[in-house]
Design a protein around this motif. Structure first.
Motif, mmCIF file in Angstrom:
data_model
loop_
_atom_site.group_PDB
_atom_site.id
_atom_site.type_symbol
_atom_site.label_atom_id
_atom_site.label_comp_id
_atom_site.label_asym_id
_atom_site.label_seq_id
_atom_site.Cartn_x
_atom_site.Cartn_y
_atom_site.Cartn_z
ATOM 1 N N GLY A 162 -2.673 -17.662 3.971
ATOM 2 C CA GLY A 162 -1.037 -18.093 3.287
ATOM 3 C C GLY A 162 -0.662 -17.626 4.076
ATOM 4 N N LEU A 197 2.003 -16.726 -4.783
ATOM 5 C CA LEU A 197 0.653 -17.033 -3.817
ATOM 6 C C LEU A 197 -0.186 -15.824 -4.326
ATOM 7 C CD1 LEU A 197 -0.853 -17.798 -1.918
ATOM 8 C CD2 LEU A 197 -0.404 -16.585 -0.307
ATOM 9 N N GLU A 203 -0.163 -19.315 6.988
ATOM 10 C CA GLU A 203 0.321 -20.538 6.747
ATOM 11 C C GLU A 203 2.107 -20.534 6.604
ATOM 12 O OE1 GLU A 203 -1.615 -22.737 4.407
ATOM 13 O OE2 GLU A 203 -0.655 -24.601 4.373
ATOM 14 N N LEU A 218 -4.617 -21.031 -2.824
ATOM 15 C CA LEU A 218 -6.254 -20.762 -1.997
ATOM 16 C C LEU A 218 -7.075 -20.892 -3.020
ATOM 17 C CD1 LEU A 218 -4.339 -17.047 -1.684
ATOM 18 C CD2 LEU A 218 -4.949 -18.707 -0.332
ATOM 19 N N TRP A 262 4.553 -22.719 -4.251
ATOM 20 C CA TRP A 262 3.668 -22.983 -3.276
ATOM 21 C C TRP A 262 3.408 -24.274 -3.025
ATOM 22 C CZ3 TRP A 262 2.864 -19.025 0.091
ATOM 23 C CH2 TRP A 262 1.713 -19.531 1.261
#
Ligand SMILES: NC(=O)c1ccc[n+]([C@@H]2O[C@H](COP(=O)([O-])OP(=O)(O)OC[C@H]3O[C@@H](n4cnc5c(N)ncnc54)[C@H](OP(=O)(O)O)[C@@H]3O)[C@@H](O)[C@H]2O)c1
Length: 307
Positions: A206, A228, A209, A287, A279
């Motif tokens: 993540g 996250l 990214e 996720l 996010w």
């Protein structure tokens, strides 16, 4: 081409970041604490200067690379921090502030990791990044001070709070439970603290990214904070039962207890589930659920949890 400088590169998240960035073919500078002490101003300046020069342009195309520092270095010994405040603030506040100042001077992006422990834990719905903070421990307070130091020195930096990290590298709750499963008939685990276990390898994916995203590059942005974690929530008791099950042991051997019966030097938030809405709003992929990540992590690293 993206160039990434990872600090704290031998920790749970840092080691996964380094491996994942290498796997993507990025230019990776992975510095453990012995390579770069983030509390050393001169060393931080030298490391960021070298990184910014090395990543200035792609040797093949001449195009300007994107250069991102991800700070995974931290003083994470939550109970020890209660009596080692000076060290906790040096690593969790001063060091991130130095990194942010250097990132700003060299026009390099900074992603800084923080924690659910900045919250008091009294909520009854997942915490949004904009919710009021109120740490209950020295560790949480030092991490909150670090978030503020980062944004004071580099308003465009992104703070990413995560929670309940576990992975193949380093000590963590999954390894502790795996060891107890081997050595004890039953284990008592607190059932009155809710949060989300987060697999370091998923966090790394993540974070990379994010590091590669158009969203990160918004030069007009200021004071950004994201959350996250893996998806879902549980208690430490629920997590422990899932670990036993994933290891092929009887989950009934894990018994619920309370924080009052299991007092530790640093108080923990009773509820620290972090909302992933911001996010997702940044265009980043959520996720997978924490229990799927647990099953995958134990399958992928059989040796890491076998003792
Ligand atoms: N672990 C969790 O459950 C959890 C939960 C929420 C948020 N977080 C946050 O997530 C981030 C990553 O955590 P993690 O679990 O990967 O931590 P970790 O495994 O403890 O790794 C932290 C790394 O930072 C290094 N470090 C300590 N002091 C340093 C210094 N002065 N300069 C450079 N490096 C230094 C440590 O190296 P040495 O071992 O050599 O000192 C260690 O390798 C941190 O920001 C943490 O606050 C973690």
């Amino acid at each position: 081409m993206t160039s990434v400088l990872i600090t704290g590169a031998h920790g749970q998240v840092g080691s996964e970041l380094a491996a994942a960035a290498h796997a993507r073919g990025w230019a990776v500078t992975a510095l453990g604490s012995a390579d770069l002490d983030i509390t050393d101003a001169a060393a931080v300046d030298a490391a960021v200067t070298a990184f910014s020069q090395d990543s200035a342009s792609d040797p093949d195309t001449g195009a300007r690379n994107r250069a991102v520092i991800i700070n995974a270095a931290a003083h994470t010994a939550v109970d020890l921090a209660e009596t080692d405040q000076e060290r906790a603030y040096a690593v969790n506040e001063r060091g991130p502030g130095l990194l942010a100042a250097a990132a700003s001077r060299h026009d390099v992006h900074l992603v800084h990791l923080s924690t659910d422990y900045v919250f008091p834990g009294s909520a009854d719905r997942p915490y949004e990044p904009t919710d009021a903070t109120g740490p209950r421990s020295v560790y949480g307070a030092s991490k909150l001070a670090g978030e503020r130091a980062v944004h004071a020195a580099d308003p465009t930096a992104v703070v990413v709070r995560t929670a309940w990290v576990w992975g193949a590298t380093g000590g963590n709750f999954v390894k502790t439970m795996a060891a107890l499963e081997r050595s004890r008939p039953t284990v008592d685990v607190v059932d009155d603290q809710r949060g989300t276990p987060s697999y370091a390898a998923d966090l790394a994916a993540g974070l990379l990214e994010l590091a590669d995203s158009a969203w990160l590059a918004d030069a007009a942005a200021s004071g950004r904070v994201l959350h996250l974690t893996n998806a879902g929530e549980t208690t430490w008791f629920g997590f422990a039962r899932a670990i036993f099950a994933a290891l092929g042991a009887d989950p009934e051997r894990v018994r619920p207890t309370t924080s009052a019966a299991f007092v530790r030097p640093a108080p923990r938030p009773a509820y620290s589930v972090l909302s992933g809405q911001a996010w997702a709003a940044a265009g980043l992929a959520p996720l997978r659920p924490w229990d799927e990540a647990l099953a995958a992590g134990i399958t992928d690293h059989p040796g890491a949890f076998a003792g």
